[in-house]
Design a protein around this motif. Structure first.
Motif, PDB file in Angstrom:
ATOM      1  N   GLU A 657       0.759  -1.113  -0.087  1.00 46.69           N
ATOM      2  CA  GLU A 657      -0.064   0.091  -0.149  1.00 46.69           C
ATOM      3  C   GLU A 657       0.793   1.488  -0.045  1.00 46.69           C
ATOM      4  OE1 GLU A 657      -2.725  -0.326   3.351  1.00 46.69           O
ATOM      5  OE2 GLU A 657      -3.640  -2.035   2.411  1.00 46.69           O
ATOM      6  N   GLU A 658       1.658   1.456  -0.841  1.00 48.10           N
ATOM      7  CA  GLU A 658       2.758   2.421  -1.048  1.00 48.10           C
ATOM      8  C   GLU A 658       1.932   3.649  -1.375  1.00 48.10           C
ATOM      9  OE1 GLU A 658       5.614   3.210  -0.267  1.00 48.10           O
ATOM     10  OE2 GLU A 658       6.897   1.477   0.161  1.00 48.10           O
ATOM     11  N   THR A 659       2.374   4.839  -1.265  1.00 42.91           N
ATOM     12  CA  THR A 659       1.580   5.888  -1.589  1.00 42.91           C
ATOM     13  C   THR A 659       2.456   6.986  -2.353  1.00 42.91           C
ATOM     14  OG1 THR A 659       1.958   6.916   0.456  1.00 42.91           O
ATOM     15  CG2 THR A 659      -0.109   5.743   0.227  1.00 42.91           C
ATOM     16  N   GLN A 660       3.934   6.486  -2.519  1.00 42.86           N
ATOM     17  CA  GLN A 660       4.776   7.391  -3.089  1.00 42.86           C
ATOM     18  C   GLN A 660       4.356   7.392  -4.574  1.00 42.86           C
ATOM     19  OE1 GLN A 660       6.859   8.897  -1.594  1.00 42.86           O
ATOM     20  NE2 GLN A 660       6.880   7.966   0.171  1.00 42.86           N
ATOM     21  N   GLN A 661       4.472   8.953  -4.889  1.00 43.68           N
ATOM     22  CA  GLN A 661       3.960   9.235  -6.373  1.00 43.68           C
ATOM     23  C   GLN A 661       4.894   8.757  -7.405  1.00 43.68           C
ATOM     24  OE1 GLN A 661       4.171  13.518  -8.073  1.00 43.68           O
ATOM     25  NE2 GLN A 661       1.957  13.359  -7.508  1.00 43.68           N
ATOM     26  N   ALA A 662       6.219   8.389  -6.921  1.00 42.27           N
ATOM     27  CA  ALA A 662       7.017   8.028  -8.037  1.00 42.27           C
ATOM     28  C   ALA A 662       6.826   6.703  -8.468  1.00 42.27           C
ATOM     29  CB  ALA A 662       8.473   8.285  -7.448  1.00 42.27           C
ATOM     30  N   ILE A 663       6.580   5.871  -7.318  1.00 44.04           N
ATOM     31  CA  ILE A 663       6.146   4.568  -7.539  1.00 44.04           C
ATOM     32  C   ILE A 663       4.776   4.110  -8.305  1.00 44.04           C
ATOM     33  CG2 ILE A 663       5.526   2.181  -6.332  1.00 44.04           C
ATOM     34  CD1 ILE A 663       7.081   3.474  -3.959  1.00 44.04           C
ATOM     35  N   HIS A 664       3.873   4.934  -8.291  1.00 46.33           N
ATOM     36  CA  HIS A 664       2.649   4.944  -8.954  1.00 46.33           C
ATOM     37  C   HIS A 664       3.024   5.511 -10.325  1.00 46.33           C
ATOM     38  CE1 HIS A 664      -0.387   3.876  -5.796  1.00 46.33           C
ATOM     39  NE2 HIS A 664       0.637   4.148  -4.819  1.00 46.33           N
ATOM     40  N   ASN A 665       3.606   6.598 -10.404  1.00 42.47           N
ATOM     41  CA  ASN A 665       3.704   6.708 -11.862  1.00 42.47           C
ATOM     42  C   ASN A 665       4.857   6.099 -12.437  1.00 42.47           C
ATOM     43  OD1 ASN A 665       2.699   9.356 -11.191  1.00 42.47           O
ATOM     44  ND2 ASN A 665       4.586  10.518 -10.700  1.00 42.47           N
ATOM     45  N   TYR A 666       5.532   5.218 -11.949  1.00 45.50           N
ATOM     46  CA  TYR A 666       6.359   4.326 -12.821  1.00 45.50           C
ATOM     47  C   TYR A 666       5.457   3.133 -13.181  1.00 45.50           C
ATOM     48  CZ  TYR A 666       9.992   1.137 -14.085  1.00 45.50           C
ATOM     49  OH  TYR A 666      11.016   0.366 -14.898  1.00 45.50           O
ATOM     50  N   LEU A 667       4.674   2.705 -12.092  1.00 46.35           N
ATOM     51  CA  LEU A 667       3.760   1.633 -12.598  1.00 46.35           C
ATOM     52  C   LEU A 667       2.863   2.014 -13.843  1.00 46.35           C
ATOM     53  CD1 LEU A 667       2.436  -1.111 -12.025  1.00 46.35           C
ATOM     54  CD2 LEU A 667       1.273  -0.292 -10.207  1.00 46.35           C
ATOM     55  N   LEU A 668       2.344   3.234 -13.670  1.00 46.33           N
ATOM     56  CA  LEU A 668       1.417   3.825 -14.696  1.00 46.33           C
ATOM     57  C   LEU A 668       2.271   3.808 -16.135  1.00 46.33           C
ATOM     58  CD1 LEU A 668      -1.486   4.819 -14.748  1.00 46.33           C
ATOM     59  CD2 LEU A 668      -0.383   7.313 -14.676  1.00 46.33           C
ATOM     60  N   SER A 669       3.718   4.222 -16.028  1.00 49.18           N
ATOM     61  CA  SER A 669       4.320   4.075 -17.231  1.00 49.18           C
ATOM     62  C   SER A 669       4.332   2.614 -17.816  1.00 49.18           C
ATOM     63  CB  SER A 669       5.552   4.636 -16.920  1.00 49.18           C
ATOM     64  OG  SER A 669       6.438   4.035 -16.374  1.00 49.18           O
ATOM     65  N   LEU A 670       4.748   1.596 -16.963  1.00 47.94           N
ATOM     66  CA  LEU A 670       4.898   0.369 -17.276  1.00 47.94           C
ATOM     67  C   LEU A 670       3.378  -0.204 -18.072  1.00 47.94           C
ATOM     68  CD1 LEU A 670       7.065  -1.008 -14.475  1.00 47.94           C
ATOM     69  CD2 LEU A 670       7.747  -0.716 -16.674  1.00 47.94           C
ATOM     70  N   TYR A 671       2.506   0.084 -17.296  1.00 47.74           N
ATOM     71  CA  TYR A 671       1.072  -0.284 -17.829  1.00 47.74           C
ATOM     72  C   TYR A 671       0.914   0.217 -19.330  1.00 47.74           C
ATOM     73  CZ  TYR A 671      -0.743  -2.474 -13.380  1.00 47.74           C
ATOM     74  OH  TYR A 671      -0.854  -3.132 -12.496  1.00 47.74           O
ATOM     75  N   ALA A 672       1.386   1.445 -19.220  1.00 47.95           N
ATOM     76  CA  ALA A 672       1.014   2.416 -20.649  1.00 47.95           C
ATOM     77  C   ALA A 672       1.838   1.559 -21.655  1.00 47.95           C
ATOM     78  CB  ALA A 672       1.413   3.665 -20.407  1.00 47.95           C
ATOM     79  N   LEU A 673       2.980   1.258 -21.295  1.00 42.93           N
ATOM     80  CA  LEU A 673       3.915   0.607 -22.398  1.00 42.93           C
ATOM     81  C   LEU A 673       3.543  -0.746 -22.687  1.00 42.93           C
ATOM     82  CD1 LEU A 673       6.507   1.082 -23.850  1.00 42.93           C
ATOM     83  CD2 LEU A 673       7.852   0.081 -21.885  1.00 42.93           C
ATOM     84  N   CYS A 674       3.138  -1.642 -21.847  1.00 42.13           N
ATOM     85  CA  CYS A 674       2.891  -2.994 -21.950  1.00 42.13           C
ATOM     86  C   CYS A 674       1.574  -3.598 -21.683  1.00 42.13           C
ATOM     87  CB  CYS A 674       3.987  -3.768 -21.347  1.00 42.13           C
ATOM     88  SG  CYS A 674       5.682  -3.407 -21.803  1.00 42.13           S
ATOM     89  N   ARG A 675       0.879  -3.006 -20.984  1.00 41.22           N
ATOM     90  CA  ARG A 675      -0.342  -3.475 -20.450  1.00 41.22           C
ATOM     91  C   ARG A 675      -1.458  -2.682 -20.440  1.00 41.22           C
ATOM     92  NH1 ARG A 675       0.799  -7.442 -15.155  1.00 41.22           N
ATOM     93  NH2 ARG A 675       2.339  -8.668 -16.127  1.00 41.22           N
ATOM     94  N   PRO A 676      -1.897  -2.233 -21.500  1.00 42.57           N
ATOM     95  CA  PRO A 676      -2.925  -1.273 -21.644  1.00 42.57           C
ATOM     96  C   PRO A 676      -4.482  -1.541 -20.880  1.00 42.57           C
ATOM     97  CG  PRO A 676      -2.330  -1.368 -23.633  1.00 42.57           C
ATOM     98  CD  PRO A 676      -1.573  -2.738 -23.018  1.00 42.57           C
TER      99      PRO A 676
END
Length: 974
Positions: A657-676
């Motif tokens: 349950e991490e709330t750090q913005q950097a972690i969520h932004n990076y996960l978002l970028s990975l989703y956008a790249l490989c898992r729409p």
């Protein structure tokens, strides 16, 4: 190696000049000063007893601090050495010419036997004053008595053995009854059990001794002039009181075992040594014609108690034909021989005379020497004088004798409390081992000595004994004090060098495999020793250099682990492509900093295992510090490998349950790249509340727009409350999605209508679908047909809108009818209100002349007043005074303002020259204003009865007395 030795010499022996000065004055290399401040007392310290006997001393015995002596012809003197000032004298009571031949005193000092030269025997108990004759003993010249140390008591001797001059051994028992002391004979029985013989026939029984071994076994030692007999036998438990007849009966048909020597000087004597706190003797010494037979007593042997026997011949100055020994006494390490004019002490270890004491002729010839076994004191007497020897620190020089005999363990045992002597013994043992090529033992001993370090080290180096040198250094290191840090450092470094050299030699020889493994284990034990830990840690850089110079990477890793230098261990594994081992070290020691440092390398080769390790670390790792490793990895990896990065980011977001913005932004970028597909799911799960969303909305919008994820962009627009942009973009994707966006601004009908108009325009103009446009009208109540009609082209027939127009007209008609109904209801309500107002104006109440104000209790009609429907009546000023404090602040201000205006209208006009018409107009306006003001005041003051209205209810929790006036009120009552 030599340089290390030189450094150690400089540090360990900085006081070399002092050592040399000591050597120049004769101080041994051991470093101990063997000087004595005062002259050491002799082992056998003689003391003359201050006692002048009235008559000559015939015989003397002592035991358990009880001394008995025979004086002259008829006197016995008993002295308790604990109370030497209270001697006890007893008369023998013999009138004939009988003389005392020998006396025998038991181990308790209670039973005294007096053998007379007339072949008679007398008995005296310590508790009585009268000598008693033993009738059964008459006719036997007593030579020896074997006391029973196991059953004897102060009143009963138990079974004892008695030896005679004719060679017979008798068994007897003497008992003293307390009630009738001499009513019966004290000797219970006296029976012969055996006869000792030599070659010429029966021989005098010179000595008797009874000892008990293990398992109920008894040993009886009997001596003649040339023979020493042993009788061995078991006595069942509980039968000891029956005597020793059964043991002698075993030897009725054959001779017992004995030792015989050819020479004889007419008698023999045996002495025993019993250590303190022990009941059985440990050694014996038999004085006979050929010398002294000395040995130890071993009670575990089956047939003979004598062990380690050897004969010490008499010193050369003793001629048994002229000055034969008279008596013998045995101590722990010496036996003392009594000669007519001197005493000689001979060491039992080497047979050397270590002490000789010559007596003056004035004391007379020495007669007898005995020892008190209880207090270990030696007594000697002549006919005139009594002497006593104290044995002091008998073992002081024993270490030296054992050392000269190469019995080093015994030598160390007897000088363990004397370090200067112990050092000499250790040095001698070390040299002995070195000469016999026992180099390891020699090294162990040398390490414990104070000899010069460099001499010993060079000695082993010259002998090419590196293993022994290592043993010496290890022992020396273990003996160093914590404060000797320099010496510890040098020894540790030198030992490391020696171990590495030795391991290098053994590793190349397959035949020495076992020795190599054993040496390796010793080296590892040395490196991991808690005692060496601090030194190795402080000098780990030098140790690393030594290990590197020998190319021993295995022990470099081992040493790094011991030093907890896991960074070096992991780096080593990574350099050798041992990534699994590196990860195992990281997982085992769970150091966050090492994970951050080596993860970029490890994830390139074993991504799944690395992510598993990260997950096992849980919240101990800060995922933000791992993002750089994941970014580098994801840029060069395939989609399948990127999934590992996504797996860890999902763990952080959903599990931790991490709330750090950097972690969520990076996960978002990975989703956008490989898992729409996962992208939209993640966005929807994050919610629509901007305050609870942990990713950057603007970054997410830009990222989704770059990758063409319009559906995700619409969701982000909705979260950002940019509904127009959301609808515009949604219309490019799906009209239904646009409709869901159009209904979101619930509080802004104008915006909703605008959004639905956009949808309607799109449907009409882009999709040209009239039916779908009509469906929009039914989906949104804000849209009317007239709002949509402008979007349709002119050529569209009315048939498409007929139903919609009719429905719209019907709605308008219904709305008009509803407004008419509301207007009629409002007209009727206004009419009823006017009627109620008129009725209220005509309402009245009657007031009697005697009525009084409910507040002040004064007549009501004296001043303006109010009458309430409840019946309460108040003066205007009384009601105002009661109501005003309870009014809100704004009403209080309004009331004061109205009162000022009312007062202003009551004042007459100052102008007397205005025209009449103007005055009339002004008066009319002022009169109207005054009535309005009074009405406003009445609305505030007389809105309700002060006693029956809400004001009274609100004041229920107020105190009767104002707290600010409480003190004043209280004083008024005093």
């Amino acid at each position: 190696m030599a340089s290390i030795l030189d450094e150690y010499e400089d540090s360990l022996y900085r006081s070399a000049s002092v050592q040399q000065s000591r050597a120049s004055v004769g101080i041994p290399h051991s470093g101990y000063v063997n000087a004595r401040l005062e002259k050491e007392t002799p082992i056998f310290n003689k003391q003359r007893i201050d006692f002048a006997p009235p008559e000559k001393i015939n015989s003397l015995v002592v035991s358990s601090n009880q001394l008995c002596m025979s004086l002259g012809k008829d006197t016995l003197l008993r002295i308790d050495l604990g109370k030497p000032d209270e001697p006890n004298q007893v008369e023998v009571g013999r009138k004939d010419e009988a003389k005392v031949y020998k006396m025998f005193l038991d181990h308790t000092g209670s039973h005294l036997l007096i053998a007379l030269n007339t072949s008679e025997c007398l008995y005296l108990n310590r508790s009585v004053q009268k000598v008693r004759a033993l009738s059964r003993w008459k006719g036997h010249l007593i030579e020896s008595v074997g006391w029973n140390k196991f059953l004897g008591s102060e009143t009963n001797t138990g079974p004892i053995l008695v030896g005679t001059a004719q060679g017979q051994i008798y068994e007897a028992e003497i008992s003293v009854s307390e009630g009738s002391l001499f009513s019966t004979n004290p000797d219970q029985y006296f029976r012969q059990v055996y006869t000792l013989e030599e070659e010429s026939g029966p021989a005098p029984v010179c000595c008797l001794e009874i000892e008990r071994g293990i398992e109920g076994k008894f040993f009886i030692i009997a001596t003649t002039r040339k023979r020493l007999f042993q009788f061995v036998g078991k006595m069942p438990e509980g039968t000891e009181q029956q005597g020793f007849s059964s043991i002698f009966a075993m030897h009725a048909d054959h001779l017992p075992s004995f030792r015989e020597f050819p020479a004889s000087f007419g008698f023999s004597e045996i002495a025993f040594y019993t250590p303190k706190l022990r009941s059985n003797p440990r050694s014996f010494a038999w004085m006979m014609g050929n010398g002294v037979l000395y040995g130890t007593l071993d009670y575990s042997r089956p047939d003979s108690i004598l062990s380690d026997e050897r004969v010490w011949v008499y010193p050369s100055d003793i001629d048994i034909t002229v000055n034969k020994p008279i008596s013998i006494v045995l101590t722990q390490f010496h036996f003392l021989l009594l000669l007519p004019d001197r005493v000689k002490a001979v060491c039992t270890l080497n047979g050397q005379v270590v002490f000789q004491d010559l007596f003056l002729e004035k004391f007379g010839l020495l007669t007898r020497m005995i020892k008190d076994p209880t207090v270990q004191q030696i007594w000697i007497h002549t006919e005139k004088v009594v002497f006593r020897y104290h044995v002091q620190r008998e073992s002081r020089d024993v270490w030296k004798m054992y050392m000269n005999m190469n019995k080093f363990d015994l030598a160390k045992e007897y000088c363990k409390d004397r370090p200067e002597c112990l050092d000499i013994v250790l040095a001698k043992e070390a040299e002995h081992c070195f000469q016999n090529k026992r180099y390891l033992d020699s090294a162990k001993c040398y390490a414990l000595t104070q000899n010069y370090f460099e001499e010993i080290a060079l000695k082993f180096i010259e002998a090419k004994q590196e293993e022994a040198l290592m043993e010496f250094l290890i022992k020396k290191l273990s003996n160093l004090k914590p404060s000797e840090k320099t010496q510890t450092t040098l020894l540790t470094t030198w030992l490391t060098e020696l171990y590495l050299n030795w391991l290098g030699i053994l590793e190349g020889d397959p035949s020495q495999r076992n020795l190599y493994l054993d040496t390796r284990e010793k080296f590892r034990t040395f490196l991991s020793s808690p005692k060496n830990k601090d030194c190795l840690f402080n000098n780990r850089a030098s140790i690393y250099e030594l290990l590197a110079s020998h190319g021993d990477t295995e022990h470099m890793v081992y040493f790094a682990v011991i030093m907890q230098d896991y960074e070096r261990v992991v780096a080593h594994h990574c350099q050798h492509d041992e990534y699994d081992e590196a990860l195992n070290v990281l997982s085992r020691h769970r150091d966050e900093k090492l994970f951050y440092k080596f993860s970029p390398v490890l994830i390139q080769h074993i991504p799944k295992k690395v992510v598993d390790a990260w997950i096992s670390m849980g919240s101990r790792l800060d995922a933000r510090n791992l993002i750089p490793a994941l970014v580098n990895y994801s840029q060069s990896a395939s989609t399948q490998q990127i999934n590992e990065a996504i797996r860890y980011m999902e763990f952080c977001v959903y599990q931790l349950e991490e709330t750090q913005q950097a972690i969520h932004n990076y996960l978002l970028s990975l989703y956008a790249l490989c898992r729409p597909d996962s992208l939209l799911s993640y966005l929807e799960q994050a919610g629509t509340n901007p305050n609870r969303i942990h990713y950057d909305l603007k970054y997410a919008l830009r990222l989704c727009a770059e990758h063409g994820h319009n559906h995700a962009c619409v969701h982000i627009y909705k979260v950002m409350e940019l509904y127009e942009e959301a609808v515009d973009l949604a219309l490019q994707v799906d009209v239904d999605l646009a409709k869901s966006c159009a209904d979101l601004p619930e509080d802004d009908e104008e915006l909703r209508k605008k959004l639905w108009l956009k949808i309607a325009r799109h449907v009409v103009q882009e999709e040209k679908d009239v039916k779908k446009a009509m469906a929009c009208l039914s989906s949104c109540a804000l849209l009317k047909i007239e709002d949509v009609l402008p979007f349709f082209p002119d050529f569209v027939t009315i048939d498409h809108f007929k139903e919609a127009i009719c429905n719209s007209l019907e709605d308008y008609n219904k709305h008009i009818e509803e407004l008419k109904r509301e207007m009629e209801e409002a007209t009727q309500s206004a009419k009823r209100i006017r009627e109620d107002i008129q009725e209220m104006r005509n309402k009245y109440g009657s007031v009697e002349p005697q009525e009084k104000c409910a507040a002040c209790d004064f007549p009501l009609l004296n001043r303006p007043f109010y009458l309430f429907l409840c019946g309460h009546m108040f003066h205007y000023d009384c009601l105002l005074q009661a109501v005003f404090p309870n009014l809100p602040a704004y009403k209080q201000a309004k009331l004061e303002d109205l009162q000022k205006k009312l007062a202003a209208t009551s004042q007459p006009s100052k102008s007397h020259h205005r025209p009449k018409d103007a005055d009339t107009i002004s008066l009319g306006k002022g009169q109207q204003s005054r009535e309005q003001i009074k009405a406003d005041i009445d609305d505030i003051v007389a809105a309700e009865c002060v006693y029956c209205g809400e004001l009274m209810i609100r004041s229920i929790d107020k105190p009767f007395i104002d707290p600010q006036k409480y003190e004043e009120e209280m004083q008024s009552w005093l």
